[in-house]
Design a protein around this motif. Sequence first.
Motif, PDB file in Angstrom:
ATOM      1  N   ARG A 151       0.816  -1.215   0.000  1.00 53.61           N
ATOM      2  CA  ARG A 151       0.000   0.000   0.000  1.00 53.61           C
ATOM      3  C   ARG A 151       0.849   1.264   0.000  1.00 53.61           C
ATOM      4  N   ASN A 201       1.466   2.641  -3.812  1.00 55.14           N
ATOM      5  CA  ASN A 201       0.574   3.632  -4.438  1.00 55.14           C
ATOM      6  C   ASN A 201       0.019   4.599  -3.395  1.00 55.14           C
ATOM      7  N   ARG A 202       0.666   4.615  -2.257  1.00 58.69           N
ATOM      8  CA  ARG A 202       0.371   5.566  -1.179  1.00 58.69           C
ATOM      9  C   ARG A 202      -1.062   5.494  -0.668  1.00 58.69           C
ATOM     10  N   LEU A 203      -1.648   4.308  -0.719  1.00 52.08           N
ATOM     11  CA  LEU A 203      -2.899   4.121   0.024  1.00 52.08           C
ATOM     12  C   LEU A 203      -2.551   4.264   1.496  1.00 52.08           C
ATOM     13  N   ILE A 204      -1.310   3.913   1.828  1.00 55.07           N
ATOM     14  CA  ILE A 204      -0.750   4.215   3.140  1.00 55.07           C
ATOM     15  C   ILE A 204       0.468   5.094   2.883  1.00 55.07           C
ATOM     16  N   ARG A 216      -3.183  10.868  -8.107  1.00 51.20           N
ATOM     17  CA  ARG A 216      -4.384  10.289  -8.722  1.00 51.20           C
ATOM     18  C   ARG A 216      -4.095   9.840 -10.145  1.00 51.20           C
ATOM     19  N   ARG A 269      -2.254   6.622 -10.032  1.00 52.85           N
ATOM     20  CA  ARG A 269      -3.153   5.523  -9.679  1.00 52.85           C
ATOM     21  C   ARG A 269      -4.063   5.167 -10.835  1.00 52.85           C
TER      22      ARG A 269
END
Lengths: 397, 280
Positions: free
Chosen positions: A71, A74-77, A100, A103
């Motif tokens: 994560r 893609n920097r979800l975290i 964005r 992603r």
Amino acid sequence: MIKLEVKNLYKIFGSTPHKVLEMLKKGKSKKEILKETDHGIGVSNASFAVEEGEIFVVMGLSGSGKSTLIRCLNRLIEPTSGVVYIDNEDITKCDKAQLREVRRKKIGMVFQNFALLPHRSIEENVAFGLEIQGVGIDERNKKALESLELVGLKGYEKSMPSELSGGMQQRVGLARALATNPDILLMDEAFSALDPLIRKDMQDELLALQSKMQKTIIFITHDLDEALKIGDRIAIMKDGEIVQIGSPEEILKHPANDYVKEFVQDVNRVKVVTASSIMKKVDTIVYSKDGARIAVRRMKEANLSSVFVVDKQRKLKGIVTIEDTMELIKANKDDLSEIIDSDINEVSPDVLIGDIIPLFINSRYPVVVVDEERKILGIIFKVSVLAGIMGGGEEDD
Amino acid sequence: MIRLPLGFYVEKGVDWLTNNLDGFFGGIKYAIESIINGFEFVYVSVPFVIMLILIAVLAYFTAGKRTAIFAVFGCLLIKSIELWQMTMKTFALVTTATLIALIIGLPLGIWMSRSDRLNKVMRPILDFMQTMPAFVYLIPAVYFFDLGPVPGAVATIIFAMPPIVRLTSLGIRQVPSDVIEASRAFGATPKQMLFKVQIPLAMPTILAGLNQTIMLSLSMVVISAMIGSGGLGDVVLKGISQMKIGDGFEGGLAVVILAMILDRVTQSIGKPKNLSGGRK
């Protein structure tokens, strides 16, 4: 070419992660930090690079930080520190809009529990990524259909997710990730929620798809067999750290520490070890022009009961036994071609032991490992197959 | 023990508001009055037969055959006890109150779902609005808006709004986190996430809130007859004050029928349709 590179990535959960980061860098252990500061270490100093078209598996037990790591890509975290390069662009420096775009265009993701939108049809689910990008309805539905066809779900466009089995739902998840045609696929325990049989199907299918598409895939799993099966390279994680990175065979044959060793000891080697790693070098061969007498002498020298015959280009022609050669000499003939037995089993170096074992059933000769031009690379005896399965010290020499 | 003059201060505050913000309240009064009158005009001027058909069709396509049959018989019964006009008046008041509660409540609920701080602030306020005995709203409403349907509508809005706010917020918060994560991973903007993922998935809960809001406004509309909002509440009130049990019962029955139709229809919106018969 390197597609994705991670350098010194850290993720620390808690209210003052940067303070804790310093403690961690000074060498405090995860346990001490948790006790003193109540901060959890998700990922600690992870670095690796993934080649374009490679399947890179991150393997670890639950709590090892593998899901956090993926994560961060893609920097979800948000990573606490460290950099992530995709196509030489530093993802950690992107602003919201740039992120964005990355992603939307570059990264597709497949989730453990599918995470389909229950209120949308399969087609609308698969087209979701394109819809977000503002692609018109006709074009996105067309692409969704293509994507569904790729994963073998043609005809299910109008169904709802709840009408599909788990395996099919994950195919939809895969189709959704592929629909935007990203270069990179992040697969977070993508097959872990599926039944073993379906899971095996999906693994095979992923490999088949990958041979066509050549995506760069980061695959997370807690299942070592799965990692060994689909990974070109594997990173093994423990307590947020990557303890070893290597090809499946490297990891099996040279575990970096006791943790990995313990991990791999129960592995079904039949499905991992390849012909090239258990074959023996061939010291004795006979050229077809050599004749029967030379063949007999070579066999006697090497104490063998049979010998492989090659032509001038060292291409494999077959095998002759000592009995047949003696007969030939008795009959006062010298040309080996009469007695060459070409009914021998040849395999390429990347064939798995599991596929070699059956070859011994109907043959009394060793199996020959040959390259694409049928030049002999080595031979495999029954004994070496057994040794390979047991994981004994059968090293290349 | 010192007697805290809380009531006195409230009175003073309300006085100040009526004296200084007269124009403001006048404007609101005018706006709400127009809406109520608009709905009432439409409901009353449509001939009974056409209204009956419309209600039956609506009930059939949302809630199914049984509800449609019930609605037709219910409406005929109301007509035969000569309370149709009163019912339509009440219905106009309920429609207005629900509409305004929705217009305020939906955005507020969405905002609450996204801000933990606002959530903390709003929860006691919503508790207050909902549990304060409904009669208490009538007094300041009269202060600000005189007698008539407008203070009734305002009191109704305050009393009936909490469920739609609460359930909108709850519905959005309950959207599974993996779905949210997936849409983030595909690059959805916060707005796309809200309209393409969160609201559609929260819709059943939001509709449950709408249903409760309608039911609460209906119950409040009767109480607000005490300040002259008219309609069925008036009929019931007259029954009570003049000890006419029969009239009171008829008025009450009309309220119940209206409530049941509204409840069944709104409960069925958004659920899979079942036209062959009643719900399973």
